[in-house]
Write an enzyme that holds these catalytic residues in place. Structure first.
Site, short mmCIF file in Angstrom:
data_model
loop_
_atom_site.label_atom_id
_atom_site.label_comp_id
_atom_site.label_asym_id
_atom_site.label_seq_id
_atom_site.Cartn_x
_atom_site.Cartn_y
_atom_site.Cartn_z
N TYR A 31 8.99 -1.93 88.58
CA TYR A 31 10.27 -2.42 89.08
C TYR A 31 10.27 -2.54 90.61
CZ TYR A 31 12.28 -1.22 84.51
OH TYR A 31 12.58 -1.14 83.17
N LYS B 20 17.42 32.12 85.59
CA LYS B 20 18.36 31.00 85.58
C LYS B 20 17.63 29.67 85.45
CE LYS B 20 18.65 30.77 90.64
NZ LYS B 20 19.56 30.78 91.80
#
Length: 383
Positions: free
Chosen positions: A274, A39
């Site tokens: 940032y 998965k």
């Protein structure tokens, strides 16, 4: 190995090591066979590539999370049984039957819908019954004070189903504390009780499986038909600081690498990235790297002194991780320059950088960190 000269960031995967890791699992579980979990694109490692290696290692059964993942394997030519672990919407039952997939039967009501649809198509739908022994996610509840055995038996009796197996799942098999071990052992007892009751009713339960990766590591051979390793065949656990009750010799198969875009000296007192959270104490050499959170490098690891390796030097990531780039403080290492390879995960000289350190800094587990690696990352198979 594929030429990485044109790549900005990539994962490098040693698929050949999967066979070794599968054998390490087999040493733990005895005669129990392996159901390979594929998965989430095999937790970011490439479902198709991993499936090929698992098949070469003798794994004859796969499991995925959803219909689209199962269809991807079929389109790639895999004819092994494929179990879909999650519920498939009834509107897609036609595709479920067309792919000859095995559907997890998450409840009696859901099983009835699938049975009715299959009967209307003059066929039988394949399924495995999910028994909820304590995870309390999906499955028919069979717990202390709520043994809904009649519902489990009723699923086996539905005319439109070919029920080929039964399974349950452990929520705390990773915890070796007394309470968690007692909880897990009780789950095993409950599951075996279901199996015994089916036998008493002359019902063949089909293939039986209950062990996830930590169930394998901490409980070894429980006498089931299959076990369900995911990260284990990829050579890692959810967190390498979580104690386990075995000593497997796994080989991590994934490395994560990027390149230095540029190196520059910034002055004393300058800030990086940032938010201006990293303040330079003295002039610093800052290397900008070509990887960011859109590639799967979690923004949560920003400003936590996470170390990476460039030219065999351990250096810290500094400032906030950006969408497509991040920065490292390479002060004192004048040999680091534009175009150098930065190892985020993997081996660089004597340095071993682990996925676990990233996951811990992001307050999560390797399952999430690996499965959220972006498909924007090129995937390179190691020779």
């Amino acid at each position: 190995m594929t030429d990485t000269a044109k790549l900005r960031a990539w994962t490098e995967i040693d698929y050949q090591a999967i066979g070794h890791n599968v054998e390490e699992v087999r040493k733990l579980v005895g005669n129990t066979k392996i159901l390979g979990i594929l998965k989430a694109d095999a937790y970011g490692h490439g479902a198709i590539e991993c499936a090929h290696e698992l098949a070469k290692a003798g794994v004859d059964f796969f499991a995925v999370a959803c219909l689209s993942e199962a269809q991807e394997l079929r389109k790639a030519g895999f004819d092994q049984p494929i179990l879909i672990l999650g519920a498939t919407p009834p509107a897609a039952f036609d595709e479920l039957l067309a792919g000859d997939f095995i559907q997890t039967l998450v409840s009696l009501e859901y099983a009835q819908k699938l049975s009715d649809y299959a009967k209307a198509c003059n066929t039988k739908a394949k399924g495995h019954v999910k028994v909820d022994t304590g995870m309390n996610r999906v499955g028919i509840v069979y717990q202390e004070g709520a043994r809904r055995y009649d519902q489990i038996r009723a699923v086996y009796e539905l005319d439109g189903l070919d029920v080929q197996g039964i399974f349950s799942h452990f929520p705390v098999s990773d915890d070796l504390g007394f309470d968690s071990r007692e909880f897990t052992r009780n789950q095993v007892r409950l599951f075996k009780e279901v199996l015994e009751r089916l036998k008493e009713d002359d019902i063949d339960p089909g293939v039986r499986h209950i062990q996830n990766s930590y169930g394998i590591l901490n409980y070894k051979d429980l006498g089931m038909d299959y076990c369900r390793p995911g990260l284990l065949y990829m050579g890692v656990t959810s967190d390498d600081q979580v104690p386990i009750a075995s000593t497997p010799d796994f080989i991590p198969i994934l490395s994560l690498k990027t390149k230095v875009a540029m190196v520059k000296t910034v002055p004393d007192g300058a800030t990086v990235s940032y938010g201006r959270h990293y303040h330079c104490q003295g002039a610093r050499r800052i290397a900008s790297l070509m990887i960011g959170y859109a590639d799967g490098l979690p923004r949560l690891i920003s400003n936590q002194n996470l170390m990476i390796s460039i030219r065999g030097h351990k250096v810290p990531l500094v400032g906030n991780i950006c969408m497509d780039q991040c920065m490292a403080d390479v002060t004192g290492f004048d040999d680091i320059e534009e175009g150098d390879i930065a190892t985020i995960v993997g081996v660089d000289g004597q340095n071993v950088m682990t996925i676990d350190s990233i996951s811990r800094a992001a307050h999560t587990i390797n399952n999430e960190t690996l499965s959220t690696l972006s498909r924007r990352l090129s995937r390179v198979a190691k020779d």
